[in-house]
Design an enzyme around this catalytic site. Structure first.
Site, PDB file in Angstrom:
ATOM      1  N   SER A 142      -1.585   0.391  -5.194  1.00 36.66           N
ATOM      2  CA  SER A 142      -0.735   0.631  -6.222  1.00 36.66           C
ATOM      3  C   SER A 142      -1.035   0.131  -7.504  1.00 36.66           C
ATOM      4  CB  SER A 142       0.541  -0.203  -5.608  1.00 36.66           C
ATOM      5  OG  SER A 142       1.369  -0.366  -6.759  1.00 36.66           O
ATOM      6  N   TYR A 155       4.486  -7.597  -1.843  1.00 37.45           N
ATOM      7  CA  TYR A 155       4.081  -5.920  -1.925  1.00 37.45           C
ATOM      8  C   TYR A 155       2.682  -6.547  -2.812  1.00 37.45           C
ATOM      9  CZ  TYR A 155       3.922  -1.234  -3.270  1.00 37.45           C
ATOM     10  OH  TYR A 155       3.359   0.021  -3.456  1.00 37.45           O
TER      11      TYR A 155
END
Length: 260
Positions: A142, A155
């Site tokens: 990401s 995350y």
């Protein structure tokens, strides 16, 4: 076709980005295992993709946090097709909280799915690829592999960790032709991201429109979401790039949100 007859395992591929990558691979002639914890959804996705062709797909039930389930899924692929050329570790979830409010169980769940899942699938596929003298392992990172945002401690930690894992895989796999890469998308409008919009609006005390325009897309060059197709094209490039020239590298796909 770049992927003709290549055998690929994609985790979390019954929907979202994983399905988009699987579709692109099948379009290029690949044989794709749709590995997902949702068995019925995996089977349906595989049937739909096989109908599209020219490649084919089949569903594999896989909980990426279970070593036994991962090993059984990889064995099923080997029993069917006899090799594994590409692994895309894509399975993931999102949970948002301030650090002081982040439940420890939720933290452990996030790291288990993103990091344990990447490790266990790599561990299962690496010996196969080494024996074949070649293979590609692709991790779904990401922008948060390189950047941080409020509310996403687990995350961000997990996505940063994938960079380290990919680099070790590159070092250990290089002499065997096993390559590794990380794709780092910006915000892609999948159910995972759509779920975040009201959650972040509540946590940040702003409107959902502001979450999209300021938090998610405010730093892009065109206020556009990254598309599944954008990510799938990069996954196709890494899968088909058969030298070590790019191994260990990551590519950000974010409409200019993060630039290196």
């Amino acid at each position: 076709m770049k992927m003709k007859d290549k055998v690929c395992i994609i985790t979390g591929a019954a929907g979202g980005i994983g399905y988009g990558i699987a579709k692109r691979y099948v379009e290029e002639g690949a044989k794709v295992a749709i590995a997902d914890i949702k068995a019925e959804a995996a089977d349906k996705a595989a049937a739909d993709l096989t109908a599209i062709g020219p490649g084919e797909a089949f569903g594999v039930t896989m909980d990426v946090t279970s070593e036994d389930a991962v090993n059984a899924g990889v064995k099923a692929v080997m029993d069917k097709w006899g090799r594994v050329d590409v692994l895309v570790s894509n399975a993931g979830v999102q949970i948002v909280h301030k650090i002081e409010d982040f439940p420890f169980d939720a933290w452990k769940k996030m790291l288990a799915i993103h990091l344990d899942g990447a490790f266990l699938t790599t561990k299962a596929c690496m010996p196969i690829m080494k024996a074949q003298k070649g293979g590609a392992i692709i991790y779904m990172g990401s922008v948060h592999s390189k950047e941080a945002s409020p509310l996403k401690s687990a995350y961000v930690t997990a996505k940063h960790g994938l960079l380290g894992l990919a680099r070790v895989v590159a070092k250990e796999g290089g002499q065997f032709g096993v390559r590794s890469n990380v794709i780092c998308p910006g915000f892609v409008k999948t159910p995972l991201v759509e779920k975040q919009i009201p959650e972040q609006a509540k946590e940040l005390n702003i409107s959902e429109e502001e979450v999209v325009s300021k938090v998610m897309l405010g730093q892009t060059v065109d206020t556009e979401f990254t598309t599944i197709e954008d990510v799938a094209e990069v996954a196709l490039m890494f899968a088909g790039f058969e030298t070590n020239a790019l191994t260990g590298q990551s590519v950000v796909v974010s409409h200019g949100w993060f630039m290196q």
